[in-house]
Structures are given as C-alpha cells and as structure tokens.
Design an enzyme around this catalytic site. Structure first.
Site, PDB file in Angstrom:
ATOM      1  N   HIS A 130       0.857  -1.206   0.000  1.00 44.78           N
ATOM      2  CA  HIS A 130       0.000   0.000   0.000  1.00 44.78           C
ATOM      3  C   HIS A 130       0.888   1.249   0.000  1.00 44.78           C
ATOM      4  O   HIS A 130       1.425   1.642   1.036  1.00 44.78           O
ATOM      5  CB  HIS A 130      -0.917   0.004   1.242  1.00 44.78           C
ATOM      6  CG  HIS A 130      -1.869   1.158   1.293  1.00 44.78           C
ATOM      7  ND1 HIS A 130      -3.194   0.995   1.622  1.00 44.78           N
ATOM      8  CD2 HIS A 130      -1.711   2.485   1.092  1.00 44.78           C
ATOM      9  CE1 HIS A 130      -3.809   2.171   1.605  1.00 44.78           C
ATOM     10  NE2 HIS A 130      -2.911   3.097   1.291  1.00 44.78           N
ATOM     11  N   HIS A 159       1.492   5.382  -1.623  1.00 43.93           N
ATOM     12  CA  HIS A 159       1.092   6.580  -2.374  1.00 43.93           C
ATOM     13  C   HIS A 159       2.350   7.219  -2.946  1.00 43.93           C
ATOM     14  O   HIS A 159       3.182   7.710  -2.191  1.00 43.93           O
ATOM     15  CB  HIS A 159       0.390   7.596  -1.470  1.00 43.93           C
ATOM     16  CG  HIS A 159      -0.867   7.071  -0.859  1.00 43.93           C
ATOM     17  ND1 HIS A 159      -2.091   7.179  -1.472  1.00 43.93           N
ATOM     18  CD2 HIS A 159      -1.084   6.402   0.297  1.00 43.93           C
ATOM     19  CE1 HIS A 159      -3.021   6.617  -0.709  1.00 43.93           C
ATOM     20  NE2 HIS A 159      -2.429   6.127   0.367  1.00 43.93           N
ATOM     21  N   LYS A 212      -9.498  -0.264  -6.126  1.00 46.12           N
ATOM     22  CA  LYS A 212      -9.540   0.353  -4.798  1.00 46.12           C
ATOM     23  C   LYS A 212     -10.895   0.990  -4.520  1.00 46.12           C
ATOM     24  O   LYS A 212     -11.372   1.820  -5.292  1.00 46.12           O
ATOM     25  CB  LYS A 212      -8.439   1.414  -4.723  1.00 46.12           C
ATOM     26  CG  LYS A 212      -8.413   2.188  -3.434  1.00 46.12           C
ATOM     27  CD  LYS A 212      -7.832   1.373  -2.296  1.00 46.12           C
ATOM     28  CE  LYS A 212      -7.977   2.106  -0.969  1.00 46.12           C
ATOM     29  NZ  LYS A 212      -6.764   2.130  -0.189  1.00 46.12           N
ATOM     30  N   HIS A 218     -10.496   1.002   1.672  1.00 42.07           N
ATOM     31  CA  HIS A 218     -10.330   1.924   2.799  1.00 42.07           C
ATOM     32  C   HIS A 218     -11.599   1.771   3.635  1.00 42.07           C
ATOM     33  O   HIS A 218     -12.653   2.259   3.246  1.00 42.07           O
ATOM     34  CB  HIS A 218     -10.160   3.374   2.315  1.00 42.07           C
ATOM     35  CG  HIS A 218     -10.009   4.330   3.472  1.00 42.07           C
ATOM     36  ND1 HIS A 218      -8.831   4.978   3.762  1.00 42.07           N
ATOM     37  CD2 HIS A 218     -10.883   4.696   4.440  1.00 42.07           C
ATOM     38  CE1 HIS A 218      -8.989   5.718   4.855  1.00 42.07           C
ATOM     39  NE2 HIS A 218     -10.230   5.564   5.280  1.00 42.07           N
ATOM     40  N   HIS A 253      -4.836  -0.935   5.818  1.00 41.54           N
ATOM     41  CA  HIS A 253      -4.421  -0.153   7.001  1.00 41.54           C
ATOM     42  C   HIS A 253      -5.387  -0.283   8.180  1.00 41.54           C
ATOM     43  O   HIS A 253      -5.954   0.687   8.627  1.00 41.54           O
ATOM     44  CB  HIS A 253      -4.143   1.309   6.636  1.00 41.54           C
ATOM     45  CG  HIS A 253      -5.196   2.031   5.826  1.00 41.54           C
ATOM     46  ND1 HIS A 253      -6.538   1.902   6.046  1.00 41.54           N
ATOM     47  CD2 HIS A 253      -5.070   2.919   4.803  1.00 41.54           C
ATOM     48  CE1 HIS A 253      -7.198   2.660   5.207  1.00 41.54           C
ATOM     49  NE2 HIS A 253      -6.322   3.287   4.431  1.00 41.54           N
ATOM     50  N   ASP A 305       1.196   2.326   3.727  1.00 40.99           N
ATOM     51  CA  ASP A 305       0.383   3.538   3.550  1.00 40.99           C
ATOM     52  C   ASP A 305       1.266   4.781   3.609  1.00 40.99           C
ATOM     53  O   ASP A 305       0.870   5.815   4.147  1.00 40.99           O
ATOM     54  CB  ASP A 305      -0.745   3.615   4.585  1.00 40.99           C
ATOM     55  CG  ASP A 305      -1.796   4.669   4.225  1.00 40.99           C
ATOM     56  OD1 ASP A 305      -1.805   5.127   3.063  1.00 40.99           O
ATOM     57  OD2 ASP A 305      -2.586   5.037   5.102  1.00 40.99           O
TER      58      ASP A 305
END
Ligand code: NCD
Ligand code: ZN
Ligand code: ZN
Length: 346
Positions: A13, A15, A99, A136, A174, A247
C-alpha cells in the site's frame, strides 16, 4: 551486533503521487522493496486501464537505474467504473487490483463510492475474473465518531460484501482496531488485512503530546493503546492473514501544518528499521519476514521474491533524516520517537 537475512520485502500500500513528489519519493520505496501496490487517489484519480498504464510509465521513469522494482497498478472505483475496461485491463496486466474509497473517507476520495449497492455488479465481475478489491474501510456518516468509523464499516459494509461474495479476494487496508483483527482472523479465506508501521508504533496519544502533532495525523486515525496491542499481536505472531502495507503518504509540510491539515504519514524511509525494532522489542524478529515478505505475496497468489536483504542491529541508535527536500518545499519523514537500532543493507 545481531544480523538477520530475509527475503526482500514488498509494500502492499503506497502513495507515490505524481510529478515532483513522485520523483522524490519513489527511490525511498524502491531502495528496500521489490514490489508495491500503488494507490490511485491522484487528482484526478486513476480511473481506468489507460490511466494506470500512463501512471505506471511515469513511475518507471522515477525508479533509479539498476534497481529492480515492480509497481502494481490499481484503479479507483466509482459508481461509473466501466466493467469491460476493468476486465480487459486486468487480463492485459495493466491493473492488479481495484480500490474502494467510500466517498469523502480520506485524502482525495471525493469521487469514491456513495452507495455500495451500485457497485455490487462490478464486484461480482471482479469475483468472476479474480480481480482483488482493496478497501479503505471507514464509514463517512458525519454522526459516527471518528474513532468508530472502521468498526462500523466492518459491521455495516464489509460483512455485507463478504457474505454476498465470499470468493472475492479482499484486502481491508491499514487496519487500526481490535475489531478488525478479530473480523479478519475469523473471516473467510479470501479476506486479509494490511497494517502500517505507524499504527504498530503509536497510539492516539501521539497526536496530542504537548500540543497538536499534525505529522501523526492519518486516516484511519490512530486508536487507543488496546487497539495497537491487538494489531501488534497479530503482526508479530506471523499470522498469514496480516501483512505490511505502509500507507506511506507524502504531503508537503505546509499542507500538514495548516488550518485544515492533510491526513497521511510519509514513512517509506525508515519503515523497515522501525518494524524490525518493534518485532525485536517483542522477541519476534524471526516473524518479521512473514509480515514484510511472505504473507502479502501469499494472499495475492504471487511468488516470493528471490532477492534478500540484511538487517543489522548495532549498539548505537540510528539517526533519522528529518525531511525530504523538494525545491524549497519539504516532506517530513515519519519518526516514532523511540530508539531504533536496526538498519538495512541491500
Ligand atoms: C492517504 C493519502 O494521503 O493519500 N492518507 C492517509 O491518511 N492514510 C489516503 C489513505 O490511504 O486513506
Ligand atoms: Zn486509506
Ligand atoms: Zn493510503
């Protein structure tokens, strides 16, 4: 000096953002990780296979020469996502997973899903073709307390999806609560969860030590100590249903230290030393490899990496670099502010 060798880890995970941030943060991940799942919450989001392909090319250009790293791309699910594009893009290897952001749940999630029922046909198609769903997992009702959003999501939404589509491969990402660890442990075989280093390292007090600490603000928000303990317990146990998804979520310092600061913790730089320290503190360094290098690959039906990395424990604390500098702006690097003695040699 203590030394261990483990299979090169994966981060399930990440970004990377785009442009100048992308260029600055990609090497922080590729230094220690072999593969990552790349989050699609750009502005505008990655909405289809072609967006994913173009984004993957930009990522590949940012990987330092000679480094082996494989980005696995995702598509941002909306109520208008095209079924055929999903199927084709998966078949052609353009995307690895889809996602689900409940609309408004987190950073850049405005075009996410408002009504779960509307996407059920898409989820059925994903189940048929074997395309994993990443979630999420927080409800967004204004009336629900921020600390309860994950638990209520599990009770009201995740349980519904899992019962309707037990064969759908799902990652609850997460996770932050004891409730999540229990639901995953007892859940069906296609359901697993990722855990971040910051949710293992800190509880919600960290956000308020001596004042407000915006760099510890992320979503789902840090929880009480009993929840952190529950996450630690499953992580260090080696339980195959739990694995690392850092994350790592870069934001400029000025965007976090603001009247309305962004959610997200940039942890790529020291996540493995921090995790090694946490596992070591609980005499569980031998289970680190399962958590960072094996369990995720197993869940996604991938081979384990061939490369290895070495972790060394010295008798001196490692000194953390504080920032990544990008022009005259900077991104703060996550530091849990406890002593870390482990470092990594590739
Ligand atoms: C992430 C981001 O900044 O993109 N922020 C966060 O607090 N975790 C979004 C997310 O993963 O929810
Ligand atoms: Zn999220
Ligand atoms: Zn994220």
């Amino acid at each position: 000096m203590e030394e261990i060798e483990i299979i090169k880890p994966d981060d399930w995970h990440v970004h990377f953002r785009d442009n100048e941030i992308l260029k600055a943060v990609v090497p922080e991940t590729t230094r220690h990780f072999a593969r990552s799942i790349i989050m699609p919450n750009l502005i505008p989001p990655i909405l289809n296979g072609n967006d994913a392909l173009q984004y993957r090319k930009r990522i590949e250009q940012a990987i330092p020469k000679g480094v082996n790293f494989k980005p696995f791309m995702t598509v941002y699910l909306t109520e208008n996502t095209n079924q055929n594009d999903l199927k084709e893009s998966y078949k052609n290897g353009l995307i690895f997973a889809v996602k689900l952001y409940p609309a408004g749940a987190t950073t850049n999630s405005d075009s996410g899903v408002k009504n779960l029922k509307k996407i059920m046909p898409l989820l059925e198609t994903m189940t048929e073709v074997g395309l994993p769903l990443l979630i999420h997992g927080e409800v967004t009702d204004k009336g629900v307390d921020i600390f309860d959003r994950e638990k209520i999501f599990i009770d009201q939404k995740l349980d519904f999806i899992c019962k309707k589509l037990p064969e759908l491969k799902i990652t609850l990402e997460h996770i932050t609560t004891k409730d999540a660890t229990k639901y995953i442990k007892e859940g069906n075989k296609n359901l697993a969860a990722s855990i971040t280093p910051h949710h293992l390292a800190l509880n919600r007090n960290a956000i308020f030590v001596g004042g407000i600490r915006p760099h510890y603000y992320c979503l789902p928000i840090l929880k009480r100590e009993n929840h952190r303990q529950a996450l630690l317990k499953v992580a260090i146990s080696g339980n195959k249903k739990f694995f690392l998804g850092t994350d790592t979520a870069p934001h400029f310092v000025h965007d976090k230290e603001s009247d309305c600061g962004c959610a997200g913790v940039f942890n790529a730089t020291y996540c493995l030393p921090i995790l090694a320290q946490i596992f070591d503190n609980f005499d569980s360094i031998n289970n680190l490899e399962s958590f960072v290098s094996k369990n995720g690959a197993l869940h996604y039906r991938l081979k384990k990496n061939k490369e290895k990395i070495k972790l060394i424990k010295s008798n001196k604390e490692i000194i953390f670099k504080k920032f990544i500098k990008i022009g005259n702006k900077q991104i703060k690097i996550f530091n849990p502010e406890f002593p870390v003695y482990w470092h990594i040699i590739n």
